[in-house]
Design a protein around this motif. Sequence first.
Motif, PDB file in Angstrom:
ATOM      1  N   UNK A 275       1.085  -1.096  -0.167  1.00 18.82           N
ATOM      2  CA  UNK A 275       0.161   0.050  -0.280  1.00 18.82           C
ATOM      3  C   UNK A 275       0.956   1.395   0.458  1.00 18.82           C
ATOM      4  N   UNK A 276       1.925   1.590  -0.036  1.00 15.17           N
ATOM      5  CA  UNK A 276       3.113   2.037  -0.230  1.00 15.17           C
ATOM      6  C   UNK A 276       2.993   2.926   0.666  1.00 15.17           C
ATOM      7  N   UNK A 277       3.389   2.507   2.087  1.00  8.21           N
ATOM      8  CA  UNK A 277       3.052   3.355   3.459  1.00  8.21           C
ATOM      9  C   UNK A 277       4.217   3.158   4.184  1.00  8.21           C
ATOM     10  N   UNK A 278       5.048   3.829   5.729  1.00  2.30           N
ATOM     11  CA  UNK A 278       6.198   3.439   5.606  1.00  2.30           C
ATOM     12  C   UNK A 278       5.645   2.545   6.757  1.00  2.30           C
ATOM     13  N   UNK A 279       6.665   1.334   6.972  1.00  2.00           N
ATOM     14  CA  UNK A 279       6.077  -0.078   7.848  1.00  2.00           C
ATOM     15  C   UNK A 279       5.169   0.933   9.507  1.00  2.00           C
ATOM     16  N   UNK A 280       6.037   1.697   9.818  1.00  2.00           N
ATOM     17  CA  UNK A 280       5.539   1.932  11.062  1.00  2.00           C
ATOM     18  C   UNK A 280       4.266   2.413  11.519  1.00  2.00           C
ATOM     19  N   UNK A 281       4.040   2.765  10.282  1.00  2.00           N
ATOM     20  CA  UNK A 281       2.002   3.044  10.037  1.00  2.00           C
ATOM     21  C   UNK A 281       1.057   1.854  10.017  1.00  2.00           C
ATOM     22  N   UNK A 282       1.562   0.756   9.335  1.00  2.00           N
ATOM     23  CA  UNK A 282       0.745  -0.279   9.799  1.00  2.00           C
ATOM     24  C   UNK A 282       0.627  -0.616  10.818  1.00  2.00           C
ATOM     25  N   UNK A 283       2.637  -0.703  11.756  1.00  2.00           N
ATOM     26  CA  UNK A 283       2.105  -0.382  13.371  1.00  2.00           C
ATOM     27  C   UNK A 283       1.405   0.435  13.756  1.00  2.00           C
ATOM     28  N   UNK A 284       1.274   1.425  13.451  1.00  2.00           N
ATOM     29  CA  UNK A 284       0.297   2.050  14.370  1.00  2.00           C
ATOM     30  C   UNK A 284      -1.829   1.755  13.748  1.00  2.00           C
ATOM     31  N   UNK A 285      -1.300   0.977  13.007  1.00  2.00           N
ATOM     32  CA  UNK A 285      -2.832   1.195  12.651  1.00  2.00           C
ATOM     33  C   UNK A 285      -2.821  -0.325  13.475  1.00  2.00           C
ATOM     34  N   UNK A 286      -2.512  -1.323  13.869  1.00  6.11           N
ATOM     35  CA  UNK A 286      -2.392  -2.534  14.372  1.00  6.11           C
ATOM     36  C   UNK A 286      -2.292  -2.456  15.866  1.00  6.11           C
ATOM     37  N   UNK A 287      -1.389  -1.646  16.428  1.00  5.92           N
ATOM     38  CA  UNK A 287      -1.570  -1.959  17.689  1.00  5.92           C
ATOM     39  C   UNK A 287      -1.714  -0.096  18.485  1.00  5.92           C
ATOM     40  N   UNK A 288      -1.698   0.463  17.740  1.00  9.26           N
ATOM     41  CA  UNK A 288      -1.957   2.121  18.131  1.00  9.26           C
ATOM     42  C   UNK A 288      -3.914   2.171  17.859  1.00  9.26           C
ATOM     43  N   UNK A 289      -3.755   1.151  16.791  1.00 11.47           N
ATOM     44  CA  UNK A 289      -5.725   1.602  16.706  1.00 11.47           C
ATOM     45  C   UNK A 289      -5.572   2.585  15.640  1.00 11.47           C
ATOM     46  N   UNK A 290      -4.953   3.561  14.702  1.00 11.89           N
ATOM     47  CA  UNK A 290      -4.389   4.603  13.791  1.00 11.89           C
ATOM     48  C   UNK A 290      -5.426   4.256  13.026  1.00 11.89           C
ATOM     49  N   UNK A 291      -6.752   5.117  12.128  1.00 10.64           N
ATOM     50  CA  UNK A 291      -7.310   4.801  11.085  1.00 10.64           C
ATOM     51  C   UNK A 291      -6.421   5.960  10.004  1.00 10.64           C
ATOM     52  N   UNK A 292      -6.045   4.961   8.783  1.00 16.22           N
ATOM     53  CA  UNK A 292      -4.899   5.235   7.601  1.00 16.22           C
ATOM     54  C   UNK A 292      -5.799   5.992   7.039  1.00 16.22           C
ATOM     55  N   UNK A 293      -5.645   7.269   6.241  1.00 13.09           N
ATOM     56  CA  UNK A 293      -6.509   7.833   5.050  1.00 13.09           C
ATOM     57  C   UNK A 293      -6.971   7.220   4.705  1.00 13.09           C
ATOM     58  N   UNK A 294      -8.349   7.419   3.497  1.00 14.23           N
ATOM     59  CA  UNK A 294      -9.218   7.099   3.268  1.00 14.23           C
ATOM     60  C   UNK A 294      -8.745   5.714   2.450  1.00 14.23           C
ATOM     61  N   UNK A 295      -7.927   6.472   0.918  1.00 16.91           N
ATOM     62  CA  UNK A 295      -7.514   6.298  -0.647  1.00 16.91           C
ATOM     63  C   UNK A 295      -6.751   4.685   0.004  1.00 16.91           C
TER      64      UNK A 295
END
Length: 246
Positions: free
Chosen positions: A24-44
Amino acid sequence: MANERLRAVMAAGGWTHADLAGVVEVDPKSVERWVNLGRTPRRGTALRAAETLGEDVHALWPQLRQARSARAVSAELVALYAQRADLPVSAFVNLLAQARRQIDVLVYGAVFLHEAYPRLNDLLRERAADGCAIRIAVGDADNANVQQRGQEERFGHGIESRCRLALMHYRPLASEPGVEIRTHGTTLYNSLYRADDEVLVNAHVWGVNAYAVPVWHLRSDGSAGMFGTYADSFEAVWKSARPVEG
């Protein structure tokens, strides 16, 4: 709070943070935040991730449904600026620098880019050398539509001078492989600065110079939405524009 649904889906499919980030062309830390911190990515980004994982996007991120129903704002809108002068030139430069497939620029002059960032041509050469297709369309100083814009902005022959100066800046690139320069005489409603699936749109307002009017930053979400409208607009102008020889 962790996103347990996302964690379970990734585990079931054997997806690591780095694997999903690469797709999905993001930094692995972003995915980590989605999983561990429940962050929501941009809609696209969320749509691409959900499609990759074979899941419904709202099952992974129910917040997206709530956010969309709460406000009638396009999911493609990244940011809105009251006037172009509010953006540092680095916003334009960084957008172009990240392009990997395509750069499209549609302006009358926009000489502020070369004036504030003298390495712009070098940057465009580097992008072209890496396989990025680059198309630049600047105003035809001798065209009646361009001259009329100068009168409307109470800038007189200034806009014609800017078009000529812009062409002087860009002309050395006309002989570079992967770079095309053209001049156009359209009535321009917006200046466009596109890099792959993102675009900065500088609105044109009657009687006001471009630096003093709004800019919106769009990112395509894969639908035939706002981004597609501006992309189609560029294509229409490009077809009518005249090639510049190196």
